[in-house]
Design a protein around this motif. Structure first.
Motif, mmCIF file in Angstrom:
data_model
loop_
_atom_site.group_PDB
_atom_site.id
_atom_site.type_symbol
_atom_site.label_atom_id
_atom_site.label_comp_id
_atom_site.label_asym_id
_atom_site.label_seq_id
_atom_site.Cartn_x
_atom_site.Cartn_y
_atom_site.Cartn_z
ATOM 1 N N THR A 4 0.842 -1.186 0.000
ATOM 2 C CA THR A 4 0.000 0.000 0.000
ATOM 3 C C THR A 4 0.877 1.235 0.000
ATOM 4 O O THR A 4 2.015 1.211 0.458
ATOM 5 C CB THR A 4 -0.933 0.031 1.223
ATOM 6 O OG1 THR A 4 -0.146 -0.018 2.402
ATOM 7 C CG2 THR A 4 -1.901 -1.132 1.196
ATOM 8 N N HIS A 5 0.342 2.309 -0.523
ATOM 9 C CA HIS A 5 1.035 3.580 -0.541
ATOM 10 C C HIS A 5 0.727 4.319 0.760
ATOM 11 O O HIS A 5 -0.060 3.858 1.575
ATOM 12 C CB HIS A 5 0.582 4.404 -1.755
ATOM 13 C CG HIS A 5 0.827 3.692 -3.059
ATOM 14 N ND1 HIS A 5 2.083 3.489 -3.569
ATOM 15 C CD2 HIS A 5 -0.028 3.111 -3.934
ATOM 16 C CE1 HIS A 5 2.001 2.836 -4.702
ATOM 17 N NE2 HIS A 5 0.716 2.582 -4.953
ATOM 18 N N ASP A 6 1.308 5.475 0.933
ATOM 19 C CA ASP A 6 1.108 6.246 2.158
ATOM 20 C C ASP A 6 -0.359 6.508 2.450
ATOM 21 O O ASP A 6 -0.774 6.521 3.596
ATOM 22 C CB ASP A 6 1.859 7.579 2.073
ATOM 23 C CG ASP A 6 3.369 7.363 2.088
ATOM 24 O OD1 ASP A 6 3.804 6.323 2.619
ATOM 25 O OD2 ASP A 6 4.097 8.227 1.570
ATOM 26 N N ALA A 7 -1.147 6.735 1.423
ATOM 27 C CA ALA A 7 -2.567 7.025 1.622
ATOM 28 C C ALA A 7 -3.385 5.763 1.889
ATOM 29 O O ALA A 7 -4.581 5.825 2.057
ATOM 30 C CB ALA A 7 -3.120 7.742 0.388
ATOM 31 N N GLY A 8 -2.732 4.596 1.925
ATOM 32 C CA GLY A 8 -3.437 3.355 2.188
ATOM 33 C C GLY A 8 -3.985 2.679 0.957
ATOM 34 O O GLY A 8 -4.696 1.697 1.056
ATOM 35 N N HIS A 9 -3.677 3.203 -0.216
ATOM 36 C CA HIS A 9 -4.155 2.608 -1.460
ATOM 37 C C HIS A 9 -3.325 1.388 -1.816
ATOM 38 O O HIS A 9 -2.123 1.361 -1.602
ATOM 39 C CB HIS A 9 -4.055 3.604 -2.621
ATOM 40 C CG HIS A 9 -4.780 4.877 -2.398
ATOM 41 N ND1 HIS A 9 -6.137 4.929 -2.180
ATOM 42 C CD2 HIS A 9 -4.341 6.151 -2.354
ATOM 43 C CE1 HIS A 9 -6.492 6.183 -2.012
ATOM 44 N NE2 HIS A 9 -5.426 6.945 -2.100
ATOM 45 N N ALA A 10 -3.972 0.399 -2.381
ATOM 46 C CA ALA A 10 -3.247 -0.758 -2.895
ATOM 47 C C ALA A 10 -2.500 -0.335 -4.155
ATOM 48 O O ALA A 10 -2.942 0.554 -4.883
ATOM 49 C CB ALA A 10 -4.211 -1.890 -3.211
ATOM 50 N N SER A 11 -1.377 -0.950 -4.397
ATOM 51 C CA SER A 11 -0.591 -0.600 -5.580
ATOM 52 C C SER A 11 -1.304 -1.041 -6.847
ATOM 53 O O SER A 11 -2.143 -1.943 -6.828
ATOM 54 C CB SER A 11 0.782 -1.266 -5.503
ATOM 55 O OG SER A 11 0.643 -2.665 -5.638
ATOM 56 N N ARG A 12 -0.968 -0.397 -7.951
ATOM 57 C CA ARG A 12 -1.550 -0.805 -9.243
ATOM 58 C C ARG A 12 -1.182 -2.247 -9.550
ATOM 59 O O ARG A 12 -1.982 -2.993 -10.099
ATOM 60 C CB ARG A 12 -1.044 0.114 -10.345
ATOM 61 C CG ARG A 12 -1.741 1.425 -10.332
ATOM 62 C CD ARG A 12 -1.524 2.174 -11.639
ATOM 63 N NE ARG A 12 -2.413 3.300 -11.663
ATOM 64 C CZ ARG A 12 -2.019 4.547 -11.747
ATOM 65 N NH1 ARG A 12 -0.748 4.829 -11.859
ATOM 66 N NH2 ARG A 12 -2.903 5.518 -11.756
ATOM 67 N N ALA A 13 0.032 -2.644 -9.201
ATOM 68 C CA ALA A 13 0.453 -4.030 -9.434
ATOM 69 C C ALA A 13 -0.424 -4.992 -8.631
ATOM 70 O O ALA A 13 -0.788 -6.065 -9.120
ATOM 71 C CB ALA A 13 1.921 -4.211 -9.063
ATOM 72 N N GLY A 14 -0.777 -4.609 -7.423
ATOM 73 C CA GLY A 14 -1.661 -5.443 -6.606
ATOM 74 C C GLY A 14 -3.021 -5.619 -7.254
ATOM 75 O O GLY A 14 -3.583 -6.717 -7.265
ATOM 76 N N TRP A 15 -3.548 -4.532 -7.813
ATOM 77 C CA TRP A 15 -4.837 -4.616 -8.505
ATOM 78 C C TRP A 15 -4.729 -5.457 -9.765
ATOM 79 O O TRP A 15 -5.642 -6.216 -10.087
ATOM 80 C CB TRP A 15 -5.359 -3.217 -8.833
ATOM 81 C CG TRP A 15 -5.953 -2.567 -7.633
ATOM 82 C CD1 TRP A 15 -5.379 -1.594 -6.861
ATOM 83 C CD2 TRP A 15 -7.200 -2.878 -7.027
ATOM 84 N NE1 TRP A 15 -6.209 -1.279 -5.822
ATOM 85 C CE2 TRP A 15 -7.345 -2.051 -5.900
ATOM 86 C CE3 TRP A 15 -8.219 -3.768 -7.331
ATOM 87 C CZ2 TRP A 15 -8.459 -2.085 -5.073
ATOM 88 C CZ3 TRP A 15 -9.337 -3.806 -6.511
ATOM 89 C CH2 TRP A 15 -9.442 -2.974 -5.398
ATOM 90 N N ALA A 16 -3.609 -5.345 -10.463
ATOM 91 C CA ALA A 16 -3.409 -6.152 -11.675
ATOM 92 C C ALA A 16 -3.342 -7.634 -11.313
ATOM 93 O O ALA A 16 -3.912 -8.482 -12.012
ATOM 94 C CB ALA A 16 -2.143 -5.712 -12.411
#
Length: 173
Positions: A4-16
C-alpha cells in the motif's frame, strides 16, 4: 505484492494481480453450461424463443427485461460461452469500480475487501453463469461510484439500468 502507498491505497500491481487471479479463477467455468441455477437455463431458453419470435418473453416471474433482451444475441451467437462472458465482464467491472473506490480513498482495506468479494464462491459462481446478479451488481456499484464522484445524473441513469437488469436491485437502494 499488495503493497500500500502512504494514503493506504493498494498498488496498481496489486490490482493487476487481483484481476489476473480473478480471471484465472473465473474463466475455466464459462464453458460448463449456462449455470448451475435452473433459472440460467430458463434465461437461455427464453432468449432462443425471443430470437425466433421477435417478442419479449420473460424468464421468471417479474421479468428481467434489460438483461434478458441484452443476453439474447449472445445466447444465439455464442451459446453459454458468450452469455457467460457477459457475467465475467461484469465481474471485471466490479473489480474496476473497487479499484476506483480505492483510488478515491473510500475503502479502508481495499485488497482485503476486494479479494473477499470477488473470490467468494457465490460471486465466482454467479459471475460465470447466464444470470443477472453480477451484471446488476456491477451497474449499481458503478452508480455508487458516480454518486461518490458527485455525478448524480449519471448515478440516477445507472440505477435505472441496474433496476432494468434486475428489478430487485431497487431494494438495495
Amino acid at each position: 505484492m499488495f503493497a500500500t502507498h502512504d494514503a493506504g491505497h493498494a498498488s496498481r500491481a496489486g490490482w493487476a494481480v487481483l484481476a489476473a487471479v480473478w480471471a484465472c479463477a473465473a474463466l475455466p467455468f464459462i464453458q460448463l453450461g449456462f449455470g448451475s441455477d435452473v433459472d440460467a437455463w430458463l434465461v437461455a431458453q427464453r432468449a432462443l424463443e425471443m430470437w425466433a419470435t421477435g417478442t419479449y418473453a420473460r424468464s421468471r416471474s417479474t421479468g428481467f427485461p434489460l438483461y434478458e433482451i441484452g443476453v439474447t444475441p449472445l445466447v444465439v451467437a455464442g451459446g453459454w460461452v458468450a452469455s457467460n462472458l457477459l457475467s465475467v465482464l461484469a465481474g471485471f467491472v466490479v473489480v474496476a469500480v473497487l479499484y476506483q473506490l480505492d483510488r478515491s480513498g473510500s475503502l479502508r482495506r481495499p485488497i482485503l475487501v476486494s479479494v473477499t468479494l470477488v473470490l467468494a464462491p457465490v460471486f465466482l459462481k454467479n459471475a460465470t453463469s447466464t444470470m443477472d446478479y453480477v451484471p446488476a451488481m456491477a451497474v449499481i456499484m458503478a452508480a455508487y461510484l458516480a454518486l461518490h464522484l458527485e455525478r448524480p445524473m449519471l448515478a440516477a441513469v445507472l440505477v435505472g439500468i441496474a433496476c432494468g437488469i434486475r428489478p430487485t436491485t431497487a431494494i438495495v437502494i
